[in-house]
Design a protein around this motif. Structure first.
Motif, mmCIF file in Angstrom:
data_model
loop_
_atom_site.group_PDB
_atom_site.id
_atom_site.type_symbol
_atom_site.label_atom_id
_atom_site.label_comp_id
_atom_site.label_asym_id
_atom_site.label_seq_id
_atom_site.Cartn_x
_atom_site.Cartn_y
_atom_site.Cartn_z
ATOM 1 N N LEU B 1 -35.565 46.916 59.804
ATOM 2 C CA LEU B 1 -34.625 46.452 58.754
ATOM 3 C C LEU B 1 -34.293 44.968 58.993
ATOM 4 C CD1 LEU B 1 -33.161 48.096 56.417
ATOM 5 C CD2 LEU B 1 -31.140 47.964 57.864
ATOM 6 N N GLU B 2 -34.335 44.219 57.914
ATOM 7 C CA GLU B 2 -34.063 42.787 58.036
ATOM 8 C C GLU B 2 -32.576 42.536 58.306
ATOM 9 O OE1 GLU B 2 -34.775 40.577 54.472
ATOM 10 O OE2 GLU B 2 -35.515 38.836 55.569
ATOM 11 N N SER B 3 -32.289 41.657 59.259
ATOM 12 C CA SER B 3 -30.884 41.364 59.570
ATOM 13 C C SER B 3 -30.295 40.480 58.474
ATOM 14 C CB SER B 3 -30.780 40.661 60.919
ATOM 15 O OG SER B 3 -31.192 39.324 60.788
ATOM 16 N N SER B 6 -31.238 36.812 58.885
ATOM 17 C CA SER B 6 -32.585 36.389 58.482
ATOM 18 C C SER B 6 -32.713 36.348 56.949
ATOM 19 C CB SER B 6 -33.663 37.264 59.122
ATOM 20 O OG SER B 6 -33.771 38.491 58.462
ATOM 21 N N ARG B 7 -31.911 37.175 56.267
ATOM 22 C CA ARG B 7 -31.889 37.069 54.794
ATOM 23 C C ARG B 7 -31.332 35.727 54.337
ATOM 24 N NH1 ARG B 7 -30.046 42.478 54.500
ATOM 25 N NH2 ARG B 7 -27.935 41.768 54.147
ATOM 26 N N THR B 9 -31.800 32.891 55.467
ATOM 27 C CA THR B 9 -32.788 31.801 55.477
ATOM 28 C C THR B 9 -33.806 31.964 54.351
ATOM 29 O OG1 THR B 9 -34.236 33.008 56.986
ATOM 30 C CG2 THR B 9 -32.607 31.526 57.980
ATOM 31 N N ARG B 10 -33.820 33.138 53.701
ATOM 32 C CA ARG B 10 -34.816 33.382 52.659
ATOM 33 C C ARG B 10 -34.537 32.539 51.423
ATOM 34 N NH1 ARG B 10 -34.651 38.831 50.205
ATOM 35 N NH2 ARG B 10 -34.596 39.642 52.305
ATOM 36 N N SER B 14 -29.754 34.632 48.443
ATOM 37 C CA SER B 14 -29.569 35.684 49.457
ATOM 38 C C SER B 14 -28.362 35.375 50.330
ATOM 39 C CB SER B 14 -30.795 35.797 50.354
ATOM 40 O OG SER B 14 -31.911 36.138 49.615
#
Lengths: 20, 129
Positions: B1-3, B6-7, B9-10, B14
């Motif tokens: 699962l994406e933290s 880290s979202r 930086t997308r 986000s």
């Protein structure tokens, strides 16, 4: 009766993300 | 699962969809004296959800115009045509849900190209992660 500033603050708050 | 981090930086969107992310970005912008751009962006989203039949919706449109479109850090980054379109719409009291969309896009692009990039390399962000 809300002032314009109050209405603006409520409008901004309503769009803020809620807690995960 | 994406933290969540880290979202962030997308994309800017986000980051702004996450409560902690939006709050941290806000703290960063306060330090840069550019918090008006973010408040304006959220105000546009909030306005889009408002009921046009309610009298207070016109008052909010006027408040957004006066506070951000006329005089602020937001104002000077908007195209003159965008500012006059909003001014005319309010003057004629012909508000609609999309009336701030173009202005919001211009400010979103500004944040994506500038403050969001700066945020991702800022000490406030690096300390958080």
């Amino acid at each position: 009766y809300d002032s314009e500033d109050d209405l603006l603050q409520k409008c901004i708050s309503s769009a803020m993300p809620k807690k995960r | 699962l994406e933290s969540p981090v880290s979202r962030w930086t997308r994309s800017l969107l986000s980051l702004l969809a996450d409560q902690d992310g939006a709050q941290l970005f806000r703290s960063f912008l306060e330090r840069e004296a550019a918090v008006d751009t973010l408040d304006f962006w959220f105000a546009c989203n909030g306005f889009r959800q408002m009921d046009l039949r309610e009298p207070k919706t016109l008052r909010v449109a006027k408040a957004i115009h006066k506070r951000y479109v006329e005089h602020s850090a937001v104002s000077r980054h908007l195209k003159p045509a965008t500012r006059s379109y909003i001014k005319d719409t309010i003057k004629k009291q012909q508000i609609d849900s999309a009336m701030f969309d173009q202005a919001q896009t211009e400010i979103q692009t500004l944040m994506e190209e500038n403050s969001y990039q700066m945020f991702l390399t800022s000490d406030i962000y690096l300390q958080y992660i």
